[in-house]
Design a protein around this motif. Structure first.
Motif, short mmCIF file in Angstrom:
data_model
loop_
_atom_site.label_atom_id
_atom_site.label_comp_id
_atom_site.label_asym_id
_atom_site.label_seq_id
_atom_site.Cartn_x
_atom_site.Cartn_y
_atom_site.Cartn_z
N UNK A 97 -9.26 -10.36 11.53
CA UNK A 97 -8.33 -10.10 12.62
C UNK A 97 -8.46 -8.64 13.05
N UNK A 98 -8.04 -8.38 14.27
CA UNK A 98 -8.05 -7.00 14.76
C UNK A 98 -6.61 -6.57 14.98
N UNK A 99 -6.20 -5.55 14.28
CA UNK A 99 -4.85 -5.02 14.48
C UNK A 99 -4.94 -3.57 14.91
N UNK A 100 -4.36 -3.31 16.07
CA UNK A 100 -4.42 -1.96 16.65
C UNK A 100 -3.40 -1.02 15.97
N UNK A 101 -3.43 0.26 16.37
CA UNK A 101 -2.55 1.24 15.71
C UNK A 101 -1.06 0.92 15.81
N UNK A 102 -0.32 1.41 14.83
CA UNK A 102 1.14 1.45 14.84
C UNK A 102 1.81 0.08 14.81
N UNK A 103 1.05 -0.93 14.48
CA UNK A 103 1.66 -2.25 14.30
C UNK A 103 2.39 -2.27 12.96
N UNK A 104 3.54 -2.94 12.94
CA UNK A 104 4.27 -3.12 11.68
C UNK A 104 4.43 -4.60 11.42
N UNK A 105 4.11 -5.01 10.22
CA UNK A 105 4.10 -6.42 9.84
C UNK A 105 5.00 -6.62 8.64
N UNK A 106 5.90 -7.58 8.74
CA UNK A 106 6.88 -7.82 7.68
C UNK A 106 6.29 -8.54 6.48
N UNK A 107 7.20 -9.05 5.66
CA UNK A 107 6.80 -9.74 4.43
C UNK A 107 6.39 -11.18 4.74
N UNK A 108 5.47 -11.67 3.93
CA UNK A 108 5.16 -13.10 3.94
C UNK A 108 4.70 -13.60 5.31
N UNK A 109 3.91 -12.76 5.97
CA UNK A 109 3.39 -13.11 7.30
C UNK A 109 1.99 -13.70 7.15
N UNK A 110 1.68 -14.71 7.96
CA UNK A 110 0.27 -15.13 8.03
C UNK A 110 -0.20 -15.03 9.48
N UNK A 111 -1.41 -14.54 9.63
CA UNK A 111 -2.03 -14.42 10.95
C UNK A 111 -3.41 -15.05 10.86
N UNK A 112 -3.66 -16.03 11.72
CA UNK A 112 -4.91 -16.77 11.64
C UNK A 112 -6.11 -15.94 12.06
N UNK A 113 -7.29 -16.42 11.71
CA UNK A 113 -8.52 -15.68 11.99
C UNK A 113 -8.72 -15.56 13.50
N UNK A 114 -9.49 -14.56 13.88
CA UNK A 114 -9.83 -14.28 15.27
C UNK A 114 -8.60 -13.90 16.11
N UNK A 115 -7.59 -13.42 15.46
CA UNK A 115 -6.40 -13.00 16.19
C UNK A 115 -6.46 -11.51 16.50
N UNK A 116 -5.75 -11.15 17.55
CA UNK A 116 -5.66 -9.76 17.99
C UNK A 116 -4.19 -9.38 18.11
N UNK A 117 -3.82 -8.29 17.47
CA UNK A 117 -2.43 -7.80 17.55
C UNK A 117 -2.48 -6.40 18.12
N UNK A 118 -1.92 -6.22 19.31
CA UNK A 118 -2.03 -4.94 20.03
C UNK A 118 -1.11 -3.86 19.49
N UNK A 119 -1.39 -2.66 19.90
CA UNK A 119 -0.64 -1.46 19.54
C UNK A 119 0.87 -1.66 19.61
N UNK A 120 1.57 -1.15 18.62
CA UNK A 120 3.04 -1.11 18.63
C UNK A 120 3.71 -2.48 18.57
N UNK A 121 2.96 -3.52 18.26
CA UNK A 121 3.63 -4.81 18.04
C UNK A 121 4.41 -4.77 16.73
#
Lengths: 330, 330, 330
Positions: free
Chosen positions: C114-138
């Protein structure tokens, strides 16, 4: 959290029928309940679903209680009691006070009893009351005063010189204190009028997601105690909203409108600028309010939905309504 | 900042009555003024409040000046002059140019004369003009060009390939360049049409909070010079807005609509896609524009507000309006 | 990317007229095309612009093909084929999988693809599938499940306990899972009903910018597979939206409304709470739906636009419509 019927009965001073030692541990819809769910029933039309629920415990009125079986909590306002039981069972986790290391604060002496998540930026001369929570990526401008028990979800923006009362909840994406839409015209171009007022938000206010509340042009925009504002609402500069008024989603309130206490503004309604609406007024969804309301009541505008092909004909007649009326008078 | 009446008079080339050495240091509403406030009066109806104000200095018209006392600045357009005096007194702090250490920039040679707050992320090949301010948590995508004097408040998102003119102000939560709502239908499902156009924003544009401006599908979405856009506005792909047009809160403008210069679109109005609206058109609040407007004027739709019980009856008749008309004709 | 006419014809199994070896490398509007652009024509009214385009290649219907010259791709639905060709030519860059060093994740075992841009915050027990993109500040809350191929643009907020299907696109500023607007009244004040349901978003959903989707009060808010939601949309708690329904900008859908499959809701429309709308229903822009729709069709409400001075007269008559009708009956 598990709680017995007897304890609920004692805590809220209501009667119950059934097994006082029976334990519930969740509130639920009728459809998705399990054996330890508590459900509520305030509408006869839902009686038919009772047979299929797995719940053994219902909160209902005396009148409807005779149609229920198993455990019954009897009260005047089941919805209200259900809300309180839900608050009890779904008690929020106690905050673990911490200011994340990534937080940038230009105020040095922040309260120690607050939880601030990552990437929050806090301006100069800010105060935040104890037991407050500031979510990831929030921005709190200079001179903002937030009282105790605030809960700002992630990505909230508070401009400078905003005052927020105690126990206020603000959902993500909401912006408080952006400049009002104020310009003077000079020939064909617009000259910006500096928006130097602030925003003053009372106690126990909740504001939904992606809502905008503008700062005042000269004086403050004012949101009274206990006001509830839904998502996607626009509140322009110098609006005043009285205590406990509820404003549903997508409402737009133009500049300097003054809305009374205990009003209810339906979703998508629009309030013109400089209008006054008296206390206890109810505006139905998507209505347009373009003059003062001086007498409490339920108000509406718009036309009903119909098949487009019929609507086209009626709408065409609407364009000639005055003409028709004049003809008729003759 | 303190300034004498005489200085104001000279600077803006207007007459004054009273004490030219009298100093003002703030602009104010009539109600909350102090002795050093300047207030404005352009409406006879506010004359009654003059007795109670603490202000000693009023900007007003020649006509109304005879009802005023103490210091009076006389001009044709008091609101406009008041705006200019306010800009003078509330001059913005000079920016202290700095790029915060937390900023992530994929462009190496950013202008040195800009202020970028914490947690901003800047894509590749971005240019930002001098004297610009980029607030906390903004995101600036690849190939964005921003001219000088920009002010992007916190939490603004600019997608790639957006061009922004000089002296543009964008408020928090606003998104520029998101994909237009473009799909082709294949059986029952939707096939996305890549949105490969950009957004071009002119000079001296101001955009409120939580507004959305979509990128074009193929060509650009275009916002002309001097356009003012309020909060919670939706501007779809390939919309074109002419110079100095003002768009109030909660307006929705559908794809490829073309709005002329110097128009004014009231709050909550909706403009259908592919519509053209000519220059100098005024649309009142919550109106629905579903065909071209070829002649300048003031346009409206909707129905007036009334008590719900009366509305229900009238609305029911509206459903039969065509029928009634046909009967009447006979 | 360059591609020949012949290759396009083969890939999409359509006929072509002209030079099969001719290469195109971009899709374009008719006006801004160059020699290597492919354009589409599905409307006779645009024929007049063909003479001036620089494009040598048009996608059109058999019927219109006789008016075209140079290279012609002939198909039944030019817009759909154009969309597919555009997807082919504007293929998205392959993601370079990386989690930026500034990302704060309370989940340790995130997918590596996965691609996660800067300043993203992710909580506990999260799943993110392959080939996903999470943009800045999400921000991605606790217990969120995101399937593969997600694309979350910058500044998106996902509250806890939200489930998102595969290939979902969410644009900037959008908030998923904020609390529904649920309170019980006690005397004059409001008691919050904890919003403990979640949000369940299907596969292939796209959601525009600055949209809000509330979590359910008890059960989930549900967005079906293939649903497309535009910008500035409000979806309240416990709304259910059927597969492939399209919802244009500024629509507001109140709590527990249930919208069928393959519906189309025009911009600015409002749907009352607890309403049911059947499959294949079309609501025109700015209509207000306040009762169930049981039969598929096109539905409208509102009144047409007219000059304000005429509108004032007609609107005044609308206030007396019932009275007029009763008089007429006599």
């Amino acid at each position: 959290m598990n709680i017995t019927l007897k304890k609920i009965s004692e805590k809220f001073n209501v009667e119950f029928i059934g097994d006082g030692s029976y334990e519930i541990n969740n509130v639920s819809s009728i459809a998705n309940a399990n054996e330890n769910s508590i459900i509520f029933l305030s509408d006869k039309n839902f009686l038919k679903f009772l047979d299929e629920t797995k719940s053994k415990t219902v909160v209902t009125t005396k009148e409807l209680s005779k149609f229920c079986k198993n455990n019954i909590i009897v009260c005047d306002n089941p919805y209200l009691l259900f809300a309180k039981i839900s608050q009890l069972i779904n008690k929020q986790d106690k905050l673990i006070y911490k200011i994340h290391s990534s937080v940038v604060s230009y105020t040095n002496d922040l309260n120690k009893e607050i939880l601030i998540e990552p990437n929050v930026v806090i301006g100069k001369n800010v105060t935040i009351g104890e037991k407050s929570f500031i979510g990831t990526n929030c921005y709190i401008g200079d001179n903002v005063k937030i009282s105790s028990g605030a809960k700002l979800f992630q990505n909230v923006t508070i401009y400078s010189n905003v005052t927020i009362g105690s126990n206020v909840i603000i959902h993500s994406g909401t912006v408080i204190g952006s400049d009002g839409f104020g310009y003077a015209k000079e020939n064909n171009s617009w000259i910006k009028i500096p928006q130097i007022g602030g925003v003053k938000i009372g106690n126990n206010v909740e504001i939904g997601s992606n809502t905008s509340i503008d700062r005042g042009a000269l004086d403050n925009t004012i949101i009274g105690d206990g006001v509830k504002i839904d998502n996607q609402v626009q509140i322009a500069h110098n609006v005043q909203i009285g205590e406990n008024t509820a404003i549903a989603g997508c409402v737009g309130i133009a500049g300097s409108a003054k809305i009374g206490k205990n009003c209810s503004i339906g979703g998508g309604a629009g309030i013109q600028g400089h209008i006054e609406i008296c206390d206890n007024t109810q505006i139905t969804g998507m209505s347009k309010v373009s003059s003062n309301i001086k007498k409490a009541g339920v108000y509406s505008s718009g036309t009903p939905l119909m098949l487009n092909k019929e609507w086209l004909k009626n709408a065409a007649r609407f364009k000639k309504l005055n003409e028709l009326f004049l003809k008729y008078k003759k």
